[in-house]
Design a protein around this motif. Structure first.
Motif, PDB file in Angstrom:
ATOM      1  N   UNK B 310      38.158  19.106  67.619  1.00  0.00           N
ATOM      2  CA  UNK B 310      38.427  19.145  69.056  1.00  0.00           C
ATOM      3  C   UNK B 310      39.380  18.019  69.432  1.00  0.00           C
ATOM      4  N   UNK B 311      40.172  18.248  70.468  1.00  0.00           N
ATOM      5  CA  UNK B 311      41.004  17.180  71.019  1.00  0.00           C
ATOM      6  C   UNK B 311      40.093  16.134  71.667  1.00  0.00           C
ATOM      7  N   UNK B 315      39.200  19.806  75.179  1.00  0.00           N
ATOM      8  CA  UNK B 315      39.744  20.993  75.831  1.00  0.00           C
ATOM      9  C   UNK B 315      40.479  21.902  74.852  1.00  0.00           C
ATOM     10  N   UNK B 316      40.859  21.375  73.716  1.00  0.00           N
ATOM     11  CA  UNK B 316      41.684  22.117  72.757  1.00  0.00           C
ATOM     12  C   UNK B 316      41.088  21.938  71.364  1.00  0.00           C
ATOM     13  N   UNK B 317      41.295  22.946  70.533  1.00  0.00           N
ATOM     14  CA  UNK B 317      40.803  22.831  69.161  1.00  0.00           C
ATOM     15  C   UNK B 317      41.955  23.158  68.201  1.00  0.00           C
ATOM     16  N   UNK B 318      42.031  22.361  67.153  1.00  0.00           N
ATOM     17  CA  UNK B 318      43.095  22.502  66.149  1.00  0.00           C
ATOM     18  C   UNK B 318      42.670  23.538  65.120  1.00  0.00           C
ATOM     19  N   UNK B 319      43.585  24.460  64.796  1.00  0.00           N
ATOM     20  CA  UNK B 319      43.242  25.525  63.860  1.00  0.00           C
ATOM     21  C   UNK B 319      44.171  25.623  62.668  1.00  0.00           C
ATOM     22  N   UNK B 331      50.136  27.010  57.863  1.00  0.00           N
ATOM     23  CA  UNK B 331      50.236  27.308  59.296  1.00  0.00           C
ATOM     24  C   UNK B 331      49.366  26.333  60.071  1.00  0.00           C
ATOM     25  N   UNK B 332      49.678  26.172  61.332  1.00  0.00           N
ATOM     26  CA  UNK B 332      48.869  25.325  62.204  1.00  0.00           C
ATOM     27  C   UNK B 332      48.844  25.978  63.580  1.00  0.00           C
ATOM     28  N   UNK B 333      47.718  25.892  64.267  1.00  0.00           N
ATOM     29  CA  UNK B 333      47.608  26.518  65.579  1.00  0.00           C
ATOM     30  C   UNK B 333      46.728  25.661  66.475  1.00  0.00           C
TER      31      UNK B 333
END
Lengths: 197, 414
Positions: B310-311, B315-319, B331-333
């Protein structure tokens, strides 16, 4: 908590699964025994030494084992495992791991390989083999698939996951390198001309 | 007959001759199944944890410096990176493409990191690492202390604690894996006998947490939940499981150690802000992940990504892709917590980039270590998918990653 029943459908299910697993393993073991020698030879040409070849083959068969049910159902085991073998050899991951394995055992095995081949080689082929081993991995893979496995350009392209055009250009460049860097007497025509003169 | 005909005939004959000695069959089913098990474990490891473990062993030959009492120079308070203002050259690759060959150059990372075996401070200075073994992970604590995971020449992993005054504790063996809580006041790891250890920099020594995690190998720490582990601590780890499940997550607290069953996860990846991300299914070809939380929060599921972290603002999650193999992730998302994919960048045939590690720099950027075409760079990637160099490319082979990023990203003091 109540103990689960020791017989009935649950127990039968476990037995069935075990039998299915045993059958699957027996099928795979038979395939392993039948195809291992051939795959080991190809791996040897890709890696240049027996130790790495055996390691590569073990990984290729392990990945095949993980996908065995699906691949067997499609009847595509040979192509699948060969594709794994070649691509595994080319992969960055494998190179990263293999590069840090410079054990004394490797050195001994390299020495054994060289000694063995030199003993029954007229010297010409040995020189060609040395040049083949200096080719970039992907170019060497193309050479092995085209001139050892005697695959077509399309088959080679399918195994490597590249276009036939790329196979053509890599083949052409590899042969050019072999012609340029191998000793002159490797060119049979040049040898014949020397014999005539 | 052409020259090529002669050459190829000779070539075919020679290749055939070379393989004649390759007889004998030494591989047995048990050998193959053993290798298959280890491949399966590697495939199912969380992307960055798995990649970090691999990179840990292939980090460059850092000069092995002796311990000193030099202060670690934590540097001044947080800098806010300004990405676009300092861009001087390069360009953004097309949307969706992970190509870091020619990016604009932005500010240096807002946190300290290691490059070529030297600590690079965010304010521009540099200093010696001083660990006994080669560093593979580092955590910056809020009081200026550091926790290092290091790897010996034999490939064994250690934890090396460095107090805020720079003094090192003796290296202790550990599994690969090091985590820090979001407040950066507690670091955690797992010893080879399965004991979770936590260390709050202000305390004198690490302390064991909970009971030993079952399983004889490959236990990976996933997250430290507690705000203050000196009072009550909760840590999540993934241990080996029997059968097809492969991994079993555990919740380790001061009250003990128990299997973690929430959400039916087979593996926990991160826990923060009342939410958890983890994998619900792992196969030989991919994985499915869940993000869930408490109360009325619905979360979401996907089989198109696995989640790393998580950030800082949760609020955001790294994938990463659901299946990661090779040098690193191709890849990164980034996703918001309701399941919208903010962007995804993928390597393609022409641009063979691989992300080996990424940590959050602030609420809307990660710093990623990326390999591409014989160079390594640190790339700042925003939640909008924009990319810029935080450290421009340096020449190095694929197995010579010169960078070690701080696990957990920015601490309050860095």
């Amino acid at each position: 908590m109540d103990r689960p029943p020791e017989h009935g459908t649950g127990a039968v299910g476990v037995a069935d699964r075990k039998q299915a697993r045993d059958t699957r393993d027996a099928d795979f073991a038979a395939y392993l025994a039948a195809r291992q020698p051939s795959l080991l030879r190809t791996a040897y040409l890709l890696t240049g030494n027996r130790h790495d070849a055996e390691d590569l083959v073990q990984t290729a068969f392990a990945k095949l084992y993980l996908s065995w049910d699906k691949v067997r159902d499609q009847g595509s085991m040979d192509g699948y495992v060969r594709r794994i073998l070649v691509n595994e050899h080319n992969s960055l991951w494998r190179r990263a791991w293999k590069r840090r394995e410079h054990s004394a055992e490797d050195a001994v095995l390299h020495g054994l390989d060289s000694a063995h081949h030199d003993a029954h080689d007229d010297g010409v082929g040995a020189a060609l083999w040395e040049v083949v081993q200096t080719l970039p991995r992907k170019a060497r893979a193309v050479v092995v698939l085209r001139y050892y496995e005697e695959m077509s350009e399309a088959e080679t392209a399918a195994v490597l996951g590249i276009s036939t055009g790329t196979v053509k250009s890599q083949t052409s460049r590899a042969l050019a390198a072999l012609r340029t860097r191998a000793p002159q007497n490797l060119n049979p025509r040049a040898s014949e001309e020397e014999d005539k003169s | 007959m052409s020259k090529n005909d002669d050459l190829t005939r000779t070539l075919t004959r020679e290749l055939g001759d070379r393989t004649r000695a390759m007889d004998g069959s030494m591989l047995h089913l048990a050998d193959v199944k053993g290798r298959a098990r280890s491949i399966r474990r590697r495939r199912t490891a969380a992307a960055v944890v798995g990649v970090a473990a691999a990179v840990a062993v292939i980090v460059p030959s850092v000069s092995l410096m002796s311990h000193s009492n030099g202060k670690p120079e934590p540097g001044p308070a947080t800098q806010t990176p300004s990405q676009t203002q300092t861009a001087t050259d390069g360009q953004q690759p097309p949307a969706g493409v992970l190509d870091v060959s020619d990016l604009p150059t932005g500010k240096a990372p807002a946190f300290d990191y290691v490059k070529d075996g030297e600590l690079q401070f965010h304010d521009g200075g540099s200093g010696a690492v001083n660990t006994e073994y080669r560093p593979s992970q580092v955590v910056a604590m809020d009081d200026g202390a550091r926790v290092w995971q290091t790897i010996s020449d034999q490939g064994d992993a250690y934890i090396e604690l460095q107090d805020a005054d720079g003094t090192f504790h003796k290296p202790v063996p550990a599994y690969v894996g090091l985590e820090v809580n979001r407040e950066h006041n507690t670091a955690g790891w797992v010893t080879p006998d399965g004991q979770v250890m936590v260390w709050s920099g202000r305390a004198t020594e690490p302390r064991p947490l909970g009971d030993r995690v079952p399983g004889a190998h490959d236990i990976r720490i996933a997250a430290i939940l507690s705000q203050d582990c000196t009072e009550f601590c909760t840590v999540y780890v993934n241990g080996p499981a029997d059968g097809a499940k492969i991994w079993q997550p555990y919740e380790v607290t001061d009250d003990g150690t128990s299997p973690y069953t929430d959400g039916g996860l087979v593996m926990v990846d991160d826990v923060a802000g009342g939410m958890t991300v983890g994998k619900t299914e792992v196969t030989d070809f991919g994985s499915c992940s869940d993000l869930f939380g408490g109360g009325e929060f619905q979360g979401f599921s996907t089989c198109k990504a696995q989640f790393d972290s998580f950030s800082p603002d949760s609020a955001t999650v790294l994938g990463y892709p659901p299946y990661v193999d090779g040098l690193g992730s191709s890849a990164i998302s980034m996703w918001n917590v309701t399941g919208d994919k903010l962007f995804e960048r993928k390597a393609d045939a022409k641009h063979q980039a691989a992300v080996t590690d990424a940590v959050w720099e602030d609420d809307s950027h990660v710093i990623a270590a990326v390999y591409q075409e014989n160079t390594w760079s640190l790339v700042r990637i925003g939640t909008d998918g924009s990319m810029e160099y935080a450290v421009p490319p340096v020449k190095a082979s694929d197995f010579d990653n010169p960078f070690v990023l701080p696990t957990g990203g920015l601490s309050s003091t860095s």
